[in-house]
Design a protein around this motif. Structure first.
Motif, PDB file in Angstrom:
ATOM      1  N   THR A  76      11.961  83.354  -4.992  1.00  0.00           N
ATOM      2  CA  THR A  76      12.185  84.451  -5.939  1.00  0.00           C
ATOM      3  C   THR A  76      12.116  83.928  -7.362  1.00  0.00           C
ATOM      4  O   THR A  76      11.558  84.585  -8.256  1.00  0.00           O
ATOM      5  CB  THR A  76      13.551  85.106  -5.683  1.00  0.00           C
ATOM      6  OG1 THR A  76      13.686  85.330  -4.294  1.00  0.00           O
ATOM      7  CG2 THR A  76      13.674  86.411  -6.428  1.00  0.00           C
TER       8      THR A  76
ATOM      9  N   THR B 247       8.544  83.582  -8.234  1.00  0.00           N
ATOM     10  CA  THR B 247       7.968  84.906  -8.496  1.00  0.00           C
ATOM     11  C   THR B 247       8.334  85.373  -9.894  1.00  0.00           C
ATOM     12  O   THR B 247       7.501  85.915 -10.620  1.00  0.00           O
ATOM     13  CB  THR B 247       8.485  85.921  -7.462  1.00  0.00           C
ATOM     14  OG1 THR B 247       8.310  85.380  -6.170  1.00  0.00           O
ATOM     15  CG2 THR B 247       7.757  87.240  -7.569  1.00  0.00           C
ATOM     16  N   ASP B 248       9.595  85.160 -10.256  1.00  0.00           N
ATOM     17  CA  ASP B 248      10.061  85.563 -11.579  1.00  0.00           C
ATOM     18  C   ASP B 248       9.331  84.797 -12.680  1.00  0.00           C
ATOM     19  O   ASP B 248       9.049  85.343 -13.747  1.00  0.00           O
ATOM     20  CB  ASP B 248      11.572  85.322 -11.696  1.00  0.00           C
ATOM     21  CG  ASP B 248      12.330  86.628 -11.813  1.00  0.00           C
ATOM     22  OD1 ASP B 248      11.678  87.684 -11.773  1.00  0.00           O
ATOM     23  OD2 ASP B 248      13.560  86.595 -11.949  1.00  0.00           O
TER      24      ASP B 248
ATOM     25  N   ALA C  63       5.948  86.274 -12.999  1.00  0.00           N
ATOM     26  CA  ALA C  63       6.015  87.604 -13.607  1.00  0.00           C
ATOM     27  C   ALA C  63       6.452  87.545 -15.067  1.00  0.00           C
ATOM     28  O   ALA C  63       6.457  88.556 -15.756  1.00  0.00           O
ATOM     29  CB  ALA C  63       6.974  88.481 -12.820  1.00  0.00           C
TER      30      ALA C  63
ATOM     31  N   ASN D 130       9.520  86.511 -16.265  1.00  0.00           N
ATOM     32  CA  ASN D 130      10.939  86.755 -16.527  1.00  0.00           C
ATOM     33  C   ASN D 130      11.747  85.479 -16.606  1.00  0.00           C
ATOM     34  O   ASN D 130      12.952  85.507 -16.803  1.00  0.00           O
ATOM     35  CB  ASN D 130      11.534  87.618 -15.425  1.00  0.00           C
ATOM     36  CG  ASN D 130      10.959  88.997 -15.449  1.00  0.00           C
ATOM     37  OD1 ASN D 130      10.732  89.549 -16.511  1.00  0.00           O
ATOM     38  ND2 ASN D 130      10.689  89.537 -14.284  1.00  0.00           N
TER      39      ASN D 130
END
Lengths: 307, 546
Positions: free
Chosen positions: B257, B260-261, B264, B266
């Motif tokens: 995760t 992924t962040d 993306a 973030n």
């Protein structure tokens, strides 16, 4: 009614004790948690003995269980390995998971029942077939696939949402995880409602209601739906507990620091205090939800009486 | 898959509508990470520390990361070279490698204004060594005189302070060790030796919820289990001031995760790229991917308490097994080159001057099936007839490489039942079985250095009854050489003595060296000057936010 509630509450006690004892034994069987506390090296024997004493791990299991339960009844759930009180962990984790569960349940109730009513009333039509197909797909695809796909598409590719939920986990960020969590149950709710509605739509009381000239929406909501909801309510009720405990996958994918995350950490670190504490609360939630469901039956169908 | 995709699209539409309706999209992750430049805040991934955050109680990377930001000790390991350099130490003098006089630099304070004095160190070390405080790193103080009284192996302690520590002035103190240890000052860069302010003892609970130190960062906000916000301490007197406004450490439930962040946008920094993503990392991050050696070596250890493994013949078998493992193939395919085949028992981060000697293992670490087969049969075959490699299956994806190692051995011996992996459910249980000496075959062993010294790669692991000598290997020749090396006041000759000792480890094949582990990190285009130190921890204070 009152007597029934009291009887049910009393029945909870053995279930509660049995469940916690089982969990306690299971975590214990996994081995000595202190061994893993010092990383890839042995803790020095003196510190190890001291830690074991502090966590009460030097006593026989039955004694540990009794002490633990004694503490639980006075509201003390012990201390996790990172020095935090388990009750504090619960205070941060449960509100988040409860929010997530509420989102999931709301999706289940609103979307599931609406779809169920529509398909139930239009049996065999294209709408019915396509929704049935859709639910089949949802049931067949595991949650982690739906979750990761939704995260990848909405979060990374299209930037509709953030791929991970922030630590405060406000309601708005929980909508997608809630939907993912609810997806499988939602499909079941749709199917349950559909078959129940389809069965009852031909019953005498519905025909009577229509014959009386009642408006259609009143026939559906007051007569048809109310009688068709009993199996659905049963399912949703038991699902509350299942959703809270089963959120591990969804919480991991979307970085939600709720009950699932804490349980996962607790199991990984073999932290008896955390695991048993959280499971204890989950057992209570499950039992209470079941009781509420049983009591709701009487509201939905007054013919049901409690002795 | 078509169905799944359609469904996802449906779900996506539904959610998009729902989000638009409630008017609350994602937005606002973490606390105020607005501007760039010197005030920009780095958003970094974090794991939930296993233990309370105290210098002498933190023994894993996640907690150590924070200590590295909020504390400076007497020494600091150079993030590039790994050399121990003076930080708060003005000088550390000794004539006999046993008695040391430490002078602490003036002008340093904790971020709460309290002065850092000799007493700040002595009190902290006494606290760390005291058995009553349950500090998991207490053994770091074991060389100081009086440790056995403060921290006895059994029974109650008979003293609360180390007799070897004496404050002799506001900024000076003396240390008496219980044995000669020439490189002891170089160990003082480890976090366990950090100074502590009075607030630590006066209100311990409050300190733990918001630690106060003397490093370039201060803790602004700490929500246990989810996030720690660190901000640059403007009054920091050291030379290694932070070049950003602060760091937000966000706890992730799963490093996938976090990755992924990062993709993306973030998150700015992930210092543990998940194994499954290593293939894509280079393309995903277009060059913003680091893969540098860290002071970590992976080995296969053996149970010497089992008689079958503790014979001169078994040494041949172990050497044969080492030669049966195709290290290069495994590190290339399974680890995507984030591991380097090991050719000695230390780590390349030490550098040649620090004692790393490429090729010290020699032929014994080369893949040579024919010689391997010969050696194993000369040694009487595998004890018990079958090799079981034990590992923990819960973290670190050990299964893949253990299976690969077994495959390699099976192919060499022409017997696909010669070696099998033996998984243990949890790490705690794995450590438990090791501690109770239950294992009958080799088991995975990993060593992450505490400080970049060759001593740290040998003594704790192979010295008789040493703290991490899990296989209980014992060799008088090795012990003698280590003692001599420690007593030597000249670093150069000390290191060559250690290398001689390492030669004993090789000849007996005390443990099979597998590979050196790299630190891997990925970062966003918002930040620059990202590096990993030899402990595979990002050097946060150097990071610039654009």
């Amino acid at each position: 009614m009152g007597r029934y509630v009291i009887r049910r509450l009393l029945q909870m006690i053995p279930v509660f004790i049995g469940a916690t004892l089982l969990i306690f034994l299971m975590v214990n069987v996994m081995g000595d948690p202190i061994a893993g506390l010092c990383g890839d090296r042995q803790c020095d024997p003196a510190t190890e003995a001291q830690l074991r004493k502090d966590f009460g791990l030097d006593k026989p299991v039955w004694q540990q269980y009794l002490t633990y339960m004694g503490h639980v009844f006075s509201g003390d759930f012990g201390i996790a390995f990172n020095g935090q009180k388990v009750i504090d962990l619960m205070a941060t984790a449960f509100p988040i998971t409860i929010r997530l569960t509420i989102v999931a349940i709301v999706f289940e109730i609103i979307v599931g029942i609406i779809f169920g009513v529509i398909t139930g009333l239009r049996r065999g039509r294209p709408v019915d077939t396509s929704v049935l197909l859709l639910t089949l797909v949802v049931i067949a695809v595991p949650t982690f696939v739906t979750g990761l796909l939704a995260q990848l598409l909405l979060g990374v590719k299209w930037h509709v949402i953030e791929p991970s939920v922030s630590s405060a986990a406000p309601l708005g960020e929980l909508i997608l995880p809630g939907l993912v969590l609810a997806s499988v149950s939602l499909a079941y709710v749709t199917r349950l409602t559909r078959s129940s509605i389809a069965e009852n739509v031909r019953s005498d009381y519905v025909r009577t209601a229509i014959a009386k000239g009642l408006p259609r929406h009143r026939v559906i909501t007051r007569h048809l739906l109310r009688n068709s909801l009993i199996p659905v309510i049963t399912f949703i009720g038991t699902d509350i507990g299942a959703l809270m405990g089963g959120a591990i996958v969804t919480e991991r994918i979307f970085n939600i620091h709720g009950v699932g995350f804490q349980l996962y950490q607790g199991i990984l670190r073999q932290n008896t205090q955390t695991v048993v504490g959280f499971v204890t609360v989950l057992v209570i939630v499950f039992l209470v939800a079941n009781l509420l469901v049983d009591l709701l039956y009487a509201v939905l169908d007054p013919r049901i009486r409690y002795a | 898959m078509r169905g799944a995709a359609t469904h996802a699209k449906w779900a996506a539409c539904a959610v998009a509508v729902a989000l638009a309706a409630t008017g609350c999209g994602g937005g606002g992750s973490g606390g105020g990470s607005g501007g760039g430049g010197a005030d920009g805040v780095v958003r970094s991934s974090w794991g939930d520390p296993q233990n309370p955050l105290e210098p002498a109680n933190t023994n894993e990377v996640q907690g150590g990361k924070v200590l590295d930001m909020i504390f400076r000790g007497l020494k600091r390991y150079n993030p590039k070279t790994g050399k121990a350099e003076d930080a708060l130490a003005e000088k550390i003098d000794t004539k006999d490698s046993t008695n040391f006089t430490v002078t602490v630099k003036k002008g340093w304070t904790f971020s709460n204004g309290e002065k850092v004095t000799a007493k700040s160190f002595v009190d902290a070390w006494n606290y760390g060594a005291d058995l009553k405080n349950n500090q998991k790193n207490a053994y770091f103080f074991q060389y100081i005189d009086g440790y056995a009284k403060v921290h006895p192996d059994t029974g109650q302690p008979t003293a609360r302070t180390l007799s070897g520590l004496k404050v002799t002035g506001p900024q000076t103190f003396t240390v008496k060790l219980s044995q000669r240890f020439s490189t002891w000052p170089d160990t003082l860069g480890y976090a366990a030796f950090a100074p502590l302010p009075r607030a630590f003892y006066d209100n311990h609970a409050a300190w733990l919820s918001k630690p106060v130190g003397n490093g370039p960062y201060t803790v602004q906000n700490y929500t246990k289990g989810s996030q720690m916000s660190l901000r640059t301490w403007k009054g920091y007197p050291g030379p290694d001031k932070a070049r950003n406004g602060g760091v937000d450490l966000k706890v992730y439930t799963d490093n996938n995760t976090a990755y992924t962040d990062l993709v993306a946008g973030n998150l700015d920094l992930v210092d543990d790229v998940p194994a499954a993503q290593l293939k894509n990392a280079k393309a995903d991050l277009s060059g913003r991917y680091i893969n540098t050696p860290a002071g970590i070596i992976q080995t296969l250890a053996f149970p010497y308490y089992d008689k079958a493994w503790n014979t001169p013949q078994a040494a041949k078998v172990r050497t044969g097994l080492s030669m049966a493992i195709n290290r290069k193939q495994i590190t290339d395919t399974i680890f995507q080159k984030t591991r380097t085949p090991a050719t000695d028992w230390t780590s390349p981060v030490l550098g040649a001057s620090g004692g790393y000697k490429a090729g010290l293992c020699g032929k014994a670490c080369d893949y040579d099936p024919a010689a391997a087969k010969k050696l194993i049969s000369e040694g009487g075959g595998i004890p018990g007839g079958r090799l079981k490699i034990t590992y923990n299956a819960d973290t670190g994806s050990h299964k893949e490489w253990v299976d690969a190692v077994c495959n390699s051995i099976n192919n060499t011996l022409g017997n696909d039942k010669a070696c099998v992996g033996s998984p243990v459910g949890t790490f705690a249980d794995f450590r438990n079985q090791i501690g109770q000496k239950k294992l009958t075959g080799p088991f995975r062993a990993g060593w992450q250095m505490d400080y970049p010294l060759i001593q740290n790669f040998l003594q704790p692991l192979y010295y008789t009854n040493a703290s991490s000598n899990d296989g209980k290997w014992s060799n008088p020749q090795f012990d003698k050489l280590v003692n001599e090396a420690n007593a030597d006041t000249d670093t150069k000759t000390a290191i060559s003595k250690f290398q001689q000792a390492e030669g004993v480890v090789r000849d007996q094949m005390a443990a099979i060296p597998l590979w050196y582990q790299n630190g891997s990190a990925g970062y966003s285009d918002r930040i620059t000057h990202v590096e990993l130190n030899p402990f595979s921890v990002p050097v946060y204070n150097e990071i610039k936010v654009s």
